[in-house]
Scaffold this motif. Structure first.
Motif, mmCIF file in Angstrom:
data_model
loop_
_atom_site.group_PDB
_atom_site.id
_atom_site.type_symbol
_atom_site.label_atom_id
_atom_site.label_comp_id
_atom_site.label_asym_id
_atom_site.label_seq_id
_atom_site.Cartn_x
_atom_site.Cartn_y
_atom_site.Cartn_z
ATOM 1 N N LEU A 4 39.867 35.492 43.179
ATOM 2 C CA LEU A 4 38.888 36.344 42.515
ATOM 3 C C LEU A 4 38.939 36.160 40.996
ATOM 4 O O LEU A 4 37.899 36.034 40.333
ATOM 5 C CB LEU A 4 39.180 37.816 42.868
ATOM 6 C CG LEU A 4 37.996 38.753 43.039
ATOM 7 C CD1 LEU A 4 37.081 38.265 44.149
ATOM 8 C CD2 LEU A 4 38.482 40.157 43.354
ATOM 9 N N THR A 5 40.150 36.112 40.462
ATOM 10 C CA THR A 5 40.337 35.951 39.019
ATOM 11 C C THR A 5 39.768 34.610 38.538
ATOM 12 O O THR A 5 39.004 34.552 37.562
ATOM 13 C CB THR A 5 41.843 36.030 38.673
ATOM 14 O OG1 THR A 5 42.371 37.261 39.177
ATOM 15 C CG2 THR A 5 42.067 35.948 37.177
ATOM 16 N N ASN B 202 26.770 40.415 33.334
ATOM 17 C CA ASN B 202 26.110 40.439 34.647
ATOM 18 C C ASN B 202 27.088 40.377 35.816
ATOM 19 O O ASN B 202 26.683 40.206 36.969
ATOM 20 C CB ASN B 202 25.124 39.276 34.770
ATOM 21 C CG ASN B 202 23.946 39.387 33.826
ATOM 22 O OD1 ASN B 202 23.488 38.390 33.279
ATOM 23 N ND2 ASN B 202 23.438 40.595 33.603
ATOM 24 N N ILE B 203 28.382 40.500 35.517
ATOM 25 C CA ILE B 203 29.412 40.425 36.563
ATOM 26 C C ILE B 203 30.092 41.780 36.738
ATOM 27 O O ILE B 203 30.493 42.418 35.760
ATOM 28 C CB ILE B 203 30.479 39.360 36.208
ATOM 29 C CG1 ILE B 203 29.838 37.980 36.015
ATOM 30 C CG2 ILE B 203 31.559 39.301 37.290
ATOM 31 C CD1 ILE B 203 30.796 36.932 35.457
ATOM 32 N N MET B 204 30.219 42.211 37.984
ATOM 33 C CA MET B 204 30.986 43.419 38.296
ATOM 34 C C MET B 204 32.056 43.061 39.316
ATOM 35 O O MET B 204 31.753 42.477 40.356
ATOM 36 C CB MET B 204 30.087 44.521 38.869
ATOM 37 C CG MET B 204 30.880 45.762 39.302
ATOM 38 S SD MET B 204 29.844 47.168 39.793
ATOM 39 C CE MET B 204 29.100 46.547 41.299
ATOM 40 N N ALA B 205 33.300 43.403 39.000
ATOM 41 C CA ALA B 205 34.410 43.148 39.920
ATOM 42 C C ALA B 205 35.090 44.474 40.247
ATOM 43 O O ALA B 205 35.517 45.205 39.362
ATOM 44 C CB ALA B 205 35.412 42.190 39.284
ATOM 45 N N LEU B 206 35.151 44.780 41.535
ATOM 46 C CA LEU B 206 35.748 46.033 42.002
ATOM 47 C C LEU B 206 37.127 45.732 42.575
ATOM 48 O O LEU B 206 37.253 44.972 43.534
ATOM 49 C CB LEU B 206 34.835 46.683 43.043
ATOM 50 C CG LEU B 206 33.449 47.028 42.485
ATOM 51 C CD1 LEU B 206 32.468 47.338 43.610
ATOM 52 C CD2 LEU B 206 33.530 48.198 41.519
ATOM 53 N N LEU C 28 31.819 41.195 42.917
ATOM 54 C CA LEU C 28 33.024 40.746 43.611
ATOM 55 C C LEU C 28 33.842 41.970 44.010
ATOM 56 O O LEU C 28 33.962 42.926 43.234
ATOM 57 C CB LEU C 28 33.867 39.838 42.708
ATOM 58 C CG LEU C 28 33.146 38.604 42.126
ATOM 59 C CD1 LEU C 28 32.644 38.901 40.714
ATOM 60 C CD2 LEU C 28 34.078 37.403 42.074
ATOM 61 N N VAL C 29 34.387 41.958 45.227
ATOM 62 C CA VAL C 29 35.176 43.091 45.720
ATOM 63 C C VAL C 29 36.515 42.589 46.252
ATOM 64 O O VAL C 29 36.560 41.748 47.151
ATOM 65 C CB VAL C 29 34.437 43.845 46.845
ATOM 66 C CG1 VAL C 29 35.224 45.100 47.238
ATOM 67 C CG2 VAL C 29 33.013 44.219 46.432
ATOM 68 N N ASP C 30 37.598 43.113 45.684
ATOM 69 C CA ASP C 30 38.943 42.777 46.154
ATOM 70 C C ASP C 30 39.378 43.806 47.205
ATOM 71 O O ASP C 30 38.873 44.924 47.234
ATOM 72 C CB ASP C 30 39.916 42.792 44.971
ATOM 73 C CG ASP C 30 41.219 42.055 45.269
ATOM 74 O OD1 ASP C 30 41.290 41.369 46.308
ATOM 75 O OD2 ASP C 30 42.152 42.153 44.458
ATOM 76 N N GLU C 31 40.319 43.429 48.066
ATOM 77 C CA GLU C 31 40.853 44.325 49.109
ATOM 78 C C GLU C 31 39.704 44.959 49.905
ATOM 79 O O GLU C 31 39.690 46.171 50.157
ATOM 80 C CB GLU C 31 41.744 45.415 48.482
ATOM 81 C CG GLU C 31 42.904 44.898 47.654
ATOM 82 C CD GLU C 31 43.992 44.210 48.476
ATOM 83 O OE1 GLU C 31 43.860 44.145 49.704
ATOM 84 O OE2 GLU C 31 44.972 43.745 47.871
#
Length: 265
Positions: free
Chosen positions: A36-37, A52-56, A222-225
């Motif tokens: 993800l990183t 324009n990027i969102m990472a949860l 992007l969504v982690d876990e």
């Protein structure tokens, strides 16, 4: 492009595939968060605007560490412009910006678990209910489950199956507690932890202009876990990604630890 050489073949495929919908399923210690990183770093390196990027992420600490690592990989301060954090922290900021739409003050209070339990204890006492039957922890869990399934207090009271379940557990007044709790929170200008997701769904559902704005802003999500997301979180992401369809979810279906909190892969 040297940073890509730090990845194994599978990781590199996931990192370079930046357009469209992508699901990455991998076991513990296989480098899911690393993917993800590096993926975010690669997106910025390829000219995608970090605004324009969102990472949860799973924790705010993880978000901070990812931001620092992205800056190390590509240099510059652009990583700071990525919207990154937990579902609750990211959407609490969005709710504050749009609070007036929902009838809340921009400086609304966020109740923690103890605040919620104290209020529920007061409500249960005020309704002359048996505190041994209506234990605050159990009542809060029931309300939390309803909110994470996007069931309002009104819908809760009208759902015959829910009413039957509550009657079987000898807690037929749960719907009254739920309604009173919601009213009291609203009058106090407060949201609890679950409201940060519930009210975000209401905001995106009832105000198409707000939904359109954030769909255009967050072109890449992007969504982690991901295995630990619940229905309310899923629906937010689905709505926001509906136009551009650039979404990447990363997780391990064998590692879900929040099924008790409504997580449903």
């Amino acid at each position: 492009m040297s940073y890509l050489e730090e990845l194994n073949d599978s990781q590199r495929v996931a990192v370079e595939n930046i357009h469209g919908a992508t699901m990455v399923i991998a076991g513990a210690g296989s480098g899911k968060t690393r993917v993800l990183t590096y993926r975010i770093a690669h997106m910025i390196d390829q000219g995608i605007d970090p605004f324009n990027i969102m990472a949860l992420t799973f924790t705010n600490k993880a978000a901070k560490e990812m931001t620092e690592r992205i800056s190390q990989i590509i240099g510059g301060g652009e990583a700071k412009n990525v919207t990154m954090g937990t579902f609750h922290s990211v959407f609490s900021r969005i709710l504050r910006y749009n609070a007036d739409r929902l009838g809340y003050p921009t400086n609304f209070t966020i109740y923690d678990t103890q605040d919620s339990k104290s209020l529920l204890k007061e409500i249960i006492k005020g309704l002359n209910l048996d505190e041994k039957l209506y234990k605050t922890g159990n009542v809060l869990g029931r309300i939390s489950s309803a909110k994470n399934s996007l069931i309002s207090a009104e819908a809760y009271a009208q759902n015959s199956e829910i009413m039957r379940e509550d009657a079987q557990t000898k807690r037929p007044e749960l719907h009254r507690i739920y309604q009173t709790y919601v009213t009291r929170c609203y009058k106090a200008g407060a949201m609890d932890f679950d409201d940060l997701l519930y009210q975000t769904n209401v905001l995106l559902r009832d105000f198409p202009d707000v939904l359109h704005y954030y769909q255009q802003k967050f072109k890449f999500i992007l969504v982690d876990e991901y295995q630990d997301t619940n229905y309310a979180q899923y629906l937010i992401v689905k709505k926001l990604a509906a136009i551009n369809e650039n979404i990447c979810v990363v997780g391990d279906d064998a590692q879900s630890i929040y099924s008790f909190r409504g997580a449903d892969i």
